[in-house]
Structure formats: structure tokens, C-alpha cells
Write a protein that holds these residues in place. Structure first.
Motif, PDB file in Angstrom:
ATOM      1  N   ASP A   1       0.832  -1.197   0.000  1.00  0.00           N
ATOM      2  CA  ASP A   1       0.000   0.000   0.000  1.00  0.00           C
ATOM      3  C   ASP A   1       0.868   1.248   0.000  1.00  0.00           C
ATOM      4  N   GLY A   2       0.254   2.397   0.199  1.00  0.00           N
ATOM      5  CA  GLY A   2       0.991   3.651   0.220  1.00  0.00           C
ATOM      6  C   GLY A   2       1.383   4.147  -1.155  1.00  0.00           C
ATOM      7  N   TRP A   3       0.782   3.613  -2.205  1.00  0.00           N
ATOM      8  CA  TRP A   3       1.164   3.991  -3.561  1.00  0.00           C
ATOM      9  C   TRP A   3       0.118   4.868  -4.242  1.00  0.00           C
ATOM     10  N   GLY A   4      -0.992   5.155  -3.541  1.00  0.00           N
ATOM     11  CA  GLY A   4      -2.029   6.001  -4.110  1.00  0.00           C
ATOM     12  C   GLY A   4      -3.254   5.250  -4.548  1.00  0.00           C
ATOM     13  N   GLY A   5      -3.211   3.931  -4.501  1.00  0.00           N
ATOM     14  CA  GLY A   5      -4.358   3.104  -4.854  1.00  0.00           C
ATOM     15  C   GLY A   5      -4.725   2.203  -3.696  1.00  0.00           C
ATOM     16  N   ALA A   6      -5.683   1.334  -3.947  1.00  0.00           N
ATOM     17  CA  ALA A   6      -6.106   0.372  -2.919  1.00  0.00           C
ATOM     18  C   ALA A   6      -4.977  -0.619  -2.634  1.00  0.00           C
ATOM     19  N   PRO A   7      -4.899  -1.139  -1.402  1.00  0.00           N
ATOM     20  CA  PRO A   7      -3.876  -2.144  -1.104  1.00  0.00           C
ATOM     21  C   PRO A   7      -3.953  -3.327  -2.064  1.00  0.00           C
ATOM     22  N   VAL A   8      -2.780  -3.872  -2.392  1.00  0.00           N
ATOM     23  CA  VAL A   8      -2.657  -4.991  -3.317  1.00  0.00           C
ATOM     24  C   VAL A   8      -2.028  -6.163  -2.560  1.00  0.00           C
ATOM     25  N   GLN A   9      -2.521  -7.360  -2.818  1.00  0.00           N
ATOM     26  CA  GLN A   9      -2.007  -8.560  -2.158  1.00  0.00           C
ATOM     27  C   GLN A   9      -0.940  -9.229  -3.015  1.00  0.00           C
ATOM     28  N   GLY A  10       0.027  -9.853  -2.345  1.00  0.00           N
ATOM     29  CA  GLY A  10       1.075 -10.580  -3.044  1.00  0.00           C
ATOM     30  C   GLY A  10       1.628 -11.696  -2.188  1.00  0.00           C
ATOM     31  N   ARG A  11       2.670 -12.351  -2.715  1.00  0.00           N
ATOM     32  CA  ARG A  11       3.319 -13.454  -2.017  1.00  0.00           C
ATOM     33  C   ARG A  11       4.808 -13.395  -2.314  1.00  0.00           C
ATOM     34  N   VAL A  12       5.642 -13.644  -1.289  1.00  0.00           N
ATOM     35  CA  VAL A  12       7.097 -13.663  -1.458  1.00  0.00           C
ATOM     36  C   VAL A  12       7.466 -14.898  -2.279  1.00  0.00           C
ATOM     37  N   THR A  13       8.240 -14.674  -3.360  1.00  0.00           N
ATOM     38  CA  THR A  13       8.661 -15.790  -4.200  1.00  0.00           C
ATOM     39  C   THR A  13      10.149 -16.103  -4.057  1.00  0.00           C
ATOM     40  N   ARG A  14      10.920 -15.137  -3.559  1.00  0.00           N
ATOM     41  CA  ARG A  14      12.355 -15.386  -3.377  1.00  0.00           C
ATOM     42  C   ARG A  14      12.914 -14.387  -2.378  1.00  0.00           C
ATOM     43  N   VAL A  15      13.833 -14.861  -1.544  1.00  0.00           N
ATOM     44  CA  VAL A  15      14.590 -14.020  -0.627  1.00  0.00           C
ATOM     45  C   VAL A  15      16.057 -14.340  -0.874  1.00  0.00           C
ATOM     46  N   ASP A  16      16.851 -13.319  -1.233  1.00  0.00           N
ATOM     47  CA  ASP A  16      18.275 -13.567  -1.477  1.00  0.00           C
ATOM     48  C   ASP A  16      18.921 -14.206  -0.250  1.00  0.00           C
ATOM     49  N   PRO A  17      19.912 -15.073  -0.460  1.00  0.00           N
ATOM     50  CA  PRO A  17      20.551 -15.761   0.668  1.00  0.00           C
ATOM     51  C   PRO A  17      21.480 -14.862   1.486  1.00  0.00           C
ATOM     52  N   ALA A  18      21.835 -13.684   0.966  1.00  0.00           N
ATOM     53  CA  ALA A  18      22.733 -12.786   1.706  1.00  0.00           C
ATOM     54  C   ALA A  18      22.227 -11.355   1.571  1.00  0.00           C
ATOM     55  N   GLY A  19      22.457 -10.565   2.593  1.00  0.00           N
ATOM     56  CA  GLY A  19      22.058  -9.162   2.586  1.00  0.00           C
ATOM     57  C   GLY A  19      23.229  -8.261   2.255  1.00  0.00           C
ATOM     58  N   PHE A  20      22.983  -6.957   2.326  1.00  0.00           N
ATOM     59  CA  PHE A  20      24.015  -5.959   2.077  1.00  0.00           C
ATOM     60  C   PHE A  20      23.728  -4.739   2.932  1.00  0.00           C
TER      61      PHE A  20
END
Length: 149
Positions: A11-30
Motif C-alpha cells: 500500500d501507500g502507492w495512491g491506490g487500494a492495497p494490493v495482495q502478493g506473495r514472497v517468491t524469493r529471498v536472497d541468501p545474503a544481505g548488504f
């Protein structure tokens, strides 16, 4: 704590909230330095929309959004506002209101976010707590509920 398959609300983009699903999380951060000079730890995360295309068609490239990833959820959980808690030695505590007076209650906390905390022990349903207690609140001091506009 983010896992593949976690539900997401955008949300917070100017429209109605949109639903999604996490498909990938990188194995390392930065590490990234923010515009305020604060060192931030980040990890790249991919999300697919689960709502139909008409729900997110107006969401354009490089839009700034707020993404809420659900990392834990449960039904019938006793919670209190995060702003009610303070440290008492090594324990967490809140001031409850009993007979118009502040009473210290040591509590055991469970899951939490920046707004709400799960209470595992120390409080019961219906207990009133002092939100953002100042240094003037002590055990036994008289307190009154404020009306919020």
C-alpha cells in the motif's frame, strides 16, 4: 524472518492495497547508507502479485510503496500497544490501572511489531494499561483516563 511463500500487502502507492506473495529471498544481505547517514541492513526480496491484474495495473515502475510482509499470525491473541512497555531490571513491565491507581505488572512478551505486542503472561483480557508512561508514573500514583479526540 521473511520466508518464501509469506503473504504480502502493498500500500501507500495512491491506490487500494494490493495482495502478493514472497517468491524469493536472497541468501545474503548488504549494507546501504541512508540519505540521513544511517547504516541499514537490507536483503533483496521478490514478490509476485496474487490479486488480479486490474487491482495493480495502475501501479507503475519506480512507484514508492509500503510493503507489509506477514512473518507470523495467529487467532485469539492477547495484545497491547508497544508504547505501554518499559524495562524493569531484566524484565518487561507495564503500568496497569486498578482502582484509579497505577500498578506495575511484569509481563512475558511474545511476537511484536512496532505497534503491537503479544502478551504471553502478566496481563488479562480487559486490563487497562498506561500508554507512554512518563517518569511521573510510579507504583500507586493516581491516574485518570484521558479522552482522545
Amino acid at each position: 524472518q521473511i520466508k518464501t511463500g509469506s503473504s504480502v500487502r502493498i500500500d501507500g502507492w495512491g491506490g487500494a492495497p494490493v495482495q502478493g506473495r514472497v517468491t524469493r529471498v536472497d541468501p545474503a544481505g548488504f549494507v546501504k547508507i541512508s540519505a540521513l547517514g544511517i547504516e541499514e541492513q537490507r536483503v533483496r526480496t521478490w514478490i509476485d502479485f496474487t490479486d488480479p491484474p486490474e487491482a495493480w495495473a495502475q501501479l507503475g515502475h519506480d512507484y514508492r510503496v509500503i510493503v507489509h510482509v506477514i512473518i507470523w499470525q495467529a487467532d485469539d491473541v492477547l495484545t497491547a500497544p508497544a508504547g505501554a512497555f518499559f524495562r524493569k531490571g531484566n524484565d518487561w513491565a507495564v503500568f496497569t490501572i486498578r482502582d484509579g491507581r497505577a500498578r506495575t505488572a511484569r509481563v512475558t512478551l511474545g511476537q511484536r511489531n512496532n505497534q503491537t505486542v503479544q502478551i504471553l503472561s502478566g496481563l488479562s483480557i480487559g486490563d487497562q494499561v498506561v500508554l507512554h508512561p512518563s517518569d511521573r508514573i510510579r507504583e500507586g500514583v493516581a491516574v485518570a483516563q484521558r479522552e482522545v479526540e
